[in-house]
Write an enzyme that holds these catalytic residues in place. Structure first.
Site, PDB file in Angstrom:
ATOM      1  N   TYR A   1       0.838  -1.201   0.000  1.00  0.00           N
ATOM      2  CA  TYR A   1       0.000   0.000   0.000  1.00  0.00           C
ATOM      3  C   TYR A   1       0.873   1.251   0.000  1.00  0.00           C
ATOM      4  O   TYR A   1       0.636   2.182  -0.790  1.00  0.00           O
ATOM      5  CB  TYR A   1      -0.913  -0.023   1.226  1.00  0.00           C
ATOM      6  CG  TYR A   1      -1.855   1.163   1.317  1.00  0.00           C
ATOM      7  CD1 TYR A   1      -3.009   1.215   0.542  1.00  0.00           C
ATOM      8  CD2 TYR A   1      -1.601   2.223   2.183  1.00  0.00           C
ATOM      9  CE1 TYR A   1      -3.879   2.285   0.625  1.00  0.00           C
ATOM     10  CE2 TYR A   1      -2.469   3.305   2.272  1.00  0.00           C
ATOM     11  CZ  TYR A   1      -3.595   3.328   1.489  1.00  0.00           C
ATOM     12  OH  TYR A   1      -4.457   4.398   1.568  1.00  0.00           O
TER      13      TYR A   1
ATOM     14  N   LYS B   1       1.001   4.050  -3.035  1.00  0.00           N
ATOM     15  CA  LYS B   1       0.628   5.449  -2.837  1.00  0.00           C
ATOM     16  C   LYS B   1       1.807   6.390  -3.059  1.00  0.00           C
ATOM     17  O   LYS B   1       1.630   7.521  -3.545  1.00  0.00           O
ATOM     18  CB  LYS B   1       0.034   5.631  -1.443  1.00  0.00           C
ATOM     19  CG  LYS B   1      -1.304   4.915  -1.261  1.00  0.00           C
ATOM     20  CD  LYS B   1      -2.339   5.343  -2.293  1.00  0.00           C
ATOM     21  CE  LYS B   1      -3.706   4.752  -2.026  1.00  0.00           C
ATOM     22  NZ  LYS B   1      -4.724   5.188  -3.016  1.00  0.00           N
TER      23      LYS B   1
END
Length: 254
Positions: A160, A164
């Site tokens: 994640y 991002k």
């Protein structure tokens, strides 16, 4: 000089992952600002239909299209379908995303591919499909939803965080490349936000402790992130490009 406003009157917006959470709040706010909204979702027919009805109740116009934005063919179908309904895409909000808490050494290649596909590859694919139209019209606004964890990093969230951080890098690259065509590309890196995907009830005690340790000691609301998206999509932000706004309760400070 004409004074800029928050209005999106007469513009069309495609919002990915819009059936719930930040995407839903953004779709409602954009519709209130006058935009015609294309609601992308993935097999969330009931939630998307409810959102379209809510927008119509406000006097706005919306269309829902189910598509997997991590799949190139599905993305092209989504964009072609949107253009068939609204004619042009003036604003794109890349919001679709998933999250997973897992120790790095337990993270499988399938975990990595799923997170990076939904959270980063999708941004590449949808931008690639939408940008030619914006280039032809010499104008447009793209807002990519990143995360404060793409800046800070966090143990047990490696895919994640990597995705991002990639969204932020991609945003800055596209902002530089397409500025001559009057296309603005910006990102939002929210802190912890109260959504179905991220909630105090469903996350680990360690996660809750860390997220509530920010200066404001609370989760953000989807509407607070939507407000940043509306600003970046509007003419009020016409001198913004390549920027990362941080509605994060103070989680990221220099």
């Amino acid at each position: 000089m004409t004074l800029p406003t928050l209005s999106l009157q007469g513009r069309t917006a495609l919002i990915t992952g819009a059936a719930t959470g930040i995407g839903r709040a953004t779709a409602l706010l954009f519709a209130q600002a006058g935009a015609r909204v294309v609601v992308n979702h993935l097999r969330q027919d009931a939630e998307a239909a409810s959102l379209v009805q809510a927008i119509q109740a406000l006097g706005g116009k919306a269309t829902a299209i189910s598509a997997d934005v991590s799949d190139a063919a599905d993305v092209q179908r989504l964009v072609d379908g949107a253009l068939a309904v609204v004619g042009t895409i003036d604003v794109l909000v890349n919001n679709a995303g998933i999250i997973q808490e897992k120790a790095f050494l337990d993270t499988t290649e399938a975990d990595w591919d799923r997170l990076l596909g939904t959270d980063l590859k999708s941004v590449f694919l949808v931008c690639r499909a939408v940008l030619p139209g914006m280039v032809a019209r010499r104008g447009g606004a793209i807002v990519n939803i990143a995360s404060d964890l793409g800046i800070l990093g966090r143990e047990r969230y490696a895919p994640y965080c990597a995705a991002k951080a990639g969204v932020i890098g991609l945003t800055k690259s596209l902002a530089r490349e397409f500025a001559p065509q009057q296309i603005r590309v910006n990102a939002i890196a929210p802190g912890p936000v109260a959504t179905a995907m991220v909630s105090l009830e469903h996350m680990s005690a360690e996660w809750v402790e860390k997220e509530l340790a920010i200066p404001q000691h609370r989760l953000g609301e989807p509407e607070e992130i939507a407000a940043s998206a509306l600003f970046l999509a509007s003419d009020l932000a016409r001198f913004y490009t390549g920027q990362v706004l941080g509605p994060n309760g103070g989680s990221v400070m220099p």
